[in-house]
Enzyme design. Structure first.
Site, PDB file in Angstrom:
ATOM      1  N   HIS A   1     116.762  55.040 -84.609  1.00  0.00           N
ATOM      2  CA  HIS A   1     116.200  55.582 -83.527  1.00  0.00           C
ATOM      3  C   HIS A   1     116.604  56.947 -83.088  1.00  0.00           C
ATOM      4  O   HIS A   1     116.465  57.133 -81.979  1.00  0.00           O
ATOM      5  CB  HIS A   1     116.514  54.685 -82.234  1.00  0.00           C
ATOM      6  CG  HIS A   1     115.894  53.279 -82.034  1.00  0.00           C
ATOM      7  ND1 HIS A   1     114.631  53.028 -81.672  1.00  0.00           N
ATOM      8  CD2 HIS A   1     116.410  51.985 -82.492  1.00  0.00           C
ATOM      9  CE1 HIS A   1     114.286  51.745 -81.938  1.00  0.00           C
ATOM     10  NE2 HIS A   1     115.491  51.123 -82.256  1.00  0.00           N
ATOM     11  N   THR A   2     116.404  57.781 -84.218  1.00  0.00           N
ATOM     12  CA  THR A   2     116.460  59.104 -84.171  1.00  0.00           C
ATOM     13  C   THR A   2     115.268  59.820 -84.493  1.00  0.00           C
ATOM     14  O   THR A   2     115.062  60.954 -84.335  1.00  0.00           O
ATOM     15  CB  THR A   2     117.608  59.796 -84.853  1.00  0.00           C
ATOM     16  OG1 THR A   2     117.679  59.181 -86.035  1.00  0.00           O
ATOM     17  CG2 THR A   2     118.982  59.309 -84.140  1.00  0.00           C
TER      18      THR A   2
ATOM     19  N   SER B   1      96.547  37.837-100.331  1.00  0.00           N
ATOM     20  CA  SER B   1      97.963  38.121-100.394  1.00  0.00           C
ATOM     21  C   SER B   1      98.643  36.708-101.170  1.00  0.00           C
ATOM     22  O   SER B   1      98.594  35.743-100.530  1.00  0.00           O
ATOM     23  CB  SER B   1      98.469  37.993 -98.864  1.00  0.00           C
ATOM     24  OG  SER B   1      99.708  37.715 -98.696  1.00  0.00           O
TER      25      SER B   1
ATOM     26  N   GLY C   1     113.606  43.682 -91.595  1.00  0.00           N
ATOM     27  CA  GLY C   1     113.810  44.963 -91.198  1.00  0.00           C
ATOM     28  C   GLY C   1     113.926  45.711 -92.361  1.00  0.00           C
ATOM     29  O   GLY C   1     114.547  46.764 -92.463  1.00  0.00           O
TER      30      GLY C   1
ATOM     31  N   SER D   1     111.374  47.019 -93.778  1.00  0.00           N
ATOM     32  CA  SER D   1     110.081  47.613 -93.801  1.00  0.00           C
ATOM     33  C   SER D   1     109.052  47.272 -94.937  1.00  0.00           C
ATOM     34  O   SER D   1     108.664  48.114 -95.614  1.00  0.00           O
ATOM     35  CB  SER D   1     110.390  49.090 -94.081  1.00  0.00           C
ATOM     36  OG  SER D   1     111.031  49.648 -93.111  1.00  0.00           O
ATOM     37  N   SER D   2     108.839  45.862 -94.975  1.00  0.00           N
ATOM     38  CA  SER D   2     107.773  45.505 -95.665  1.00  0.00           C
ATOM     39  C   SER D   2     106.372  46.013 -95.574  1.00  0.00           C
ATOM     40  O   SER D   2     105.513  46.249 -96.474  1.00  0.00           O
ATOM     41  CB  SER D   2     107.491  43.966 -95.782  1.00  0.00           C
ATOM     42  OG  SER D   2     107.709  43.603 -94.663  1.00  0.00           O
TER      43      SER D   2
ATOM     44  N   ASP E   1     110.341  54.864 -92.164  1.00  0.00           N
ATOM     45  CA  ASP E   1     110.144  53.770 -93.072  1.00  0.00           C
ATOM     46  C   ASP E   1     109.304  54.344 -93.991  1.00  0.00           C
ATOM     47  O   ASP E   1     109.257  53.910 -95.422  1.00  0.00           O
ATOM     48  CB  ASP E   1     109.533  52.822 -92.329  1.00  0.00           C
ATOM     49  CG  ASP E   1     110.705  52.097 -91.214  1.00  0.00           C
ATOM     50  OD1 ASP E   1     111.819  52.602 -91.329  1.00  0.00           O
ATOM     51  OD2 ASP E   1     110.044  51.407 -90.567  1.00  0.00           O
TER      52      ASP E   1
ATOM     53  N   TYR F   1     110.395  48.764 -78.272  1.00  0.00           N
ATOM     54  CA  TYR F   1     110.344  50.138 -79.311  1.00  0.00           C
ATOM     55  C   TYR F   1     109.550  50.875 -78.302  1.00  0.00           C
ATOM     56  O   TYR F   1     110.012  52.299 -78.347  1.00  0.00           O
ATOM     57  CB  TYR F   1     109.715  49.872 -80.466  1.00  0.00           C
ATOM     58  CG  TYR F   1     109.935  50.874 -81.422  1.00  0.00           C
ATOM     59  CD1 TYR F   1     110.854  50.915 -82.494  1.00  0.00           C
ATOM     60  CD2 TYR F   1     108.856  52.123 -81.406  1.00  0.00           C
ATOM     61  CE1 TYR F   1     110.998  52.087 -83.408  1.00  0.00           C
ATOM     62  CE2 TYR F   1     109.144  53.135 -82.393  1.00  0.00           C
ATOM     63  CZ  TYR F   1     110.155  52.995 -83.241  1.00  0.00           C
ATOM     64  OH  TYR F   1     110.065  54.032 -84.189  1.00  0.00           O
TER      65      TYR F   1
HETATM   66  C1  GLA Z   1     111.690  51.190 -86.981  1.00  0.00           C
HETATM   67  C2  GLA Z   1     110.493  52.331 -87.153  1.00  0.00           C
HETATM   68  C3  GLA Z   1     111.236  53.773 -87.579  1.00  0.00           C
HETATM   69  C4  GLA Z   1     112.603  53.817 -86.799  1.00  0.00           C
HETATM   70  C5  GLA Z   1     113.340  52.542 -86.936  1.00  0.00           C
HETATM   71  C6  GLA Z   1     114.555  52.838 -85.792  1.00  0.00           C
HETATM   72  O1  GLA Z   1     111.948  50.980 -88.305  1.00  0.00           O
HETATM   73  O2  GLA Z   1     109.429  51.979 -87.793  1.00  0.00           O
HETATM   74  O3  GLA Z   1     110.467  54.891 -87.485  1.00  0.00           O
HETATM   75  O4  GLA Z   1     112.132  54.428 -85.683  1.00  0.00           O
HETATM   76  O5  GLA Z   1     112.702  51.446 -86.376  1.00  0.00           O
HETATM   77  O6  GLA Z   1     115.450  53.832 -86.420  1.00  0.00           O
END
Ligand code: GLA
Length: 421
Positions: A53-54, A86, A148, A150-151, A196, A246
């Site tokens: 979250h930066t 898919s 988590g 990032s698929s 991501d 978010y």
């Molecule tokens: C998700 C978002 C990223 C990032 C993270 C938290 O994965 O897609 O951009 O903000 O949360 O770090």
């Protein structure tokens, strides 16, 4: 990134598989001879070692691409439509590429297909889409969904690579990342940062990427520490709150800046505070009262997480897993208490890991409210951790999680005219 020229031996197995699946399902759906030539694009999932979250406050993140990929293979078609299969969902989606859906109020494609559609739209807006009316394609992958890892970013970047393989523009990796970030924002209505998609574009084997989310300068740091493993534990928790919360957190960071910036500029004429990247702990000590309790906590997380990320990068450069682990633990406390993006399941998994012999550090990873934790673990004690999580996590949460030992890799690429025979 590969650019389509190297020989077949450099094609990842998942990309090969996408070509095979495409040949199979396209034959069944459209008939005709088995295609001998397809385009294929692929991109990896990611973990984030620290720096959570930066990114949308223009701070620092330390992600690494992993050895799990999403690949998409197919070929151009004559109509302005995409027909995409898919393998994970065993489902076809069909959507227009010329924007006519918006006007006609047609049924929305399923969620997974919207990432492909949104990416194509961004490529089109940027003038980077291939000069073809439409396409058919098949998607395969082994990046677990909803864990988590990032698929969705992997799917977006794989789609952009596929477009390149079909004759689209050969964009720089960070330009691809930006387009895919915009696609994610449009497709999922979450105002995500760039981490991501950047990780999916920039990954390299055995390295983490220290990304400055302001300048987008990337430093590669060797992240395979001797005797240690990066381990992810998927809490199998649906992150229902993730999208709405978010956006709330992001808005809170912006609100904190809006309150601090005038005061800091008044105290130091000429000082510009554009994001929390420009704020220090000393600023929060002197002007924190302007924020009120909640915004102060949110700002404190971002400011301290940036500091932790830089210190963790320093520890990684000198191969110091012990210090890195401590910083991960501190990151979790900050995400849980100040940024308030953890949940019972993430806390339980982190606490179990932290209490296990051989675990140097553990924290929640990604947006929060579900998804995965990440831990830095002695390889010799991986079994100990697996056993404890298998017993204690379900007992505390009534859920069954899954442990994934991640190899750092970074295969992103495009290939034209692959012979799928
Ligand atoms: C998700 C978002 C990223 C990032 C993270 C938290 O994965 O897609 O951009 O903000 O949360 O770090």
């Amino acid at each position: 990134m590969t650019d389509g020229k190297p020989g077949p031996e450099s094609l990842p197995a998942m990309a090969q598989r996408a070509a095979e699946v495409y040949a199979e399902v396209a034959g069944a759906r459209f008939g005709g001879p088995r295609p001998t030539s397809v385009a294929v694009g692929w991109a990896p999932g990611r973990i984030n070692l620290i720096g959570e979250h930066t990114d949308y406050s223009e701070g620092f993140v330390l992600p690494a691409a992993i050895d799990r990929l999403v690949a998409i293979a197919g070929r151009a078609g004559d109509e302005p439509v995409a027909s995409v299969y898919s393998a994970h969902h065993d489902e076809w989606a069909r959507f227009r590429l010329d924007g006519a859906d918006d006007a006609g109020g047609a049924e929305k494609p399923p969620a997974w297909a919207r990432y492909v559609q949104a990416t194509w739209r961004q490529l089109t807006l940027a003038g980077a889409a291939p000069p073809i009316p439409g396409f058919s394609a098949a998607i395969v992958g082994d990046v677990p969904l909803g864990a988590g890892l990032s698929s969705s970013a992997a799917l977006e970047v794989a789609t952009a690579m596929f477009a390149r393989a079909l004759g689209g523009a050969d964009l720089e990796p960070l330009a691809v990342a930006r387009l895919c970030q915009q696609a994610e924002q449009a497709g999922a209505t979450v105002r995500v940062g760039i981490m991501d998609q950047a990780a999916a574009c920039l990954g390299r084997p055995q390295h983490a990427i220290l990304l400055d989310c302001r300048s987008l300068a990337a430093e590669y740091i060797a992240a395979n520490l001797p005797g240690l493993a990066w381990v992810v534990f998927d809490t199998a928790t649906p992150h229902e709150l993730a999208a709405s919360e978010y956006n709330v957190r992001r808005a809170q960071c912006e609100a904190a800046v809006a309150r601090l910036a005038p005061a800091l500029a008044a105290a130091t004429p000429g000082r510009v505070v554009a994001t929390l990247r420009d704020v220090t702990m000393a600023d929060l000590a002197t002007h924190g009262a302007l924020l009120g309790e909640t915004l102060l906590r949110r700002a404190r997380h971002v400011v301290t997480e940036d500091e932790r990320t830089l210190r963790a990068a320093e520890a990684l450069r000198r191969g110091d897993g012990v210090t890195f682990g401590r910083l991960m633990n501190a990151s979790h406390v900050s995400l849980r208490d100040d940024f308030a993006v953890s949940c019972l399941e993430l806390d339980a998994a982190v606490e179990i890991a932290q209490a296990t012999r051989g675990t140097l550090g553990a924290r929640m990873m990604g947006g929060g409210f579900g998804g995965s934790i990440i831990a830095l673990v002695e390889r010799d004690e991986l079994e100990t951790l697996a056993t404890r999580l298998a017993v204690e996590y379900p007992a505390r949460t009534t859920r069954q999680g899954q442990l994934i030992v991640c190899a750092l890799d970074g295969q992103t690429g495009a290939r034209r005219a692959l012979d799928s025979a």
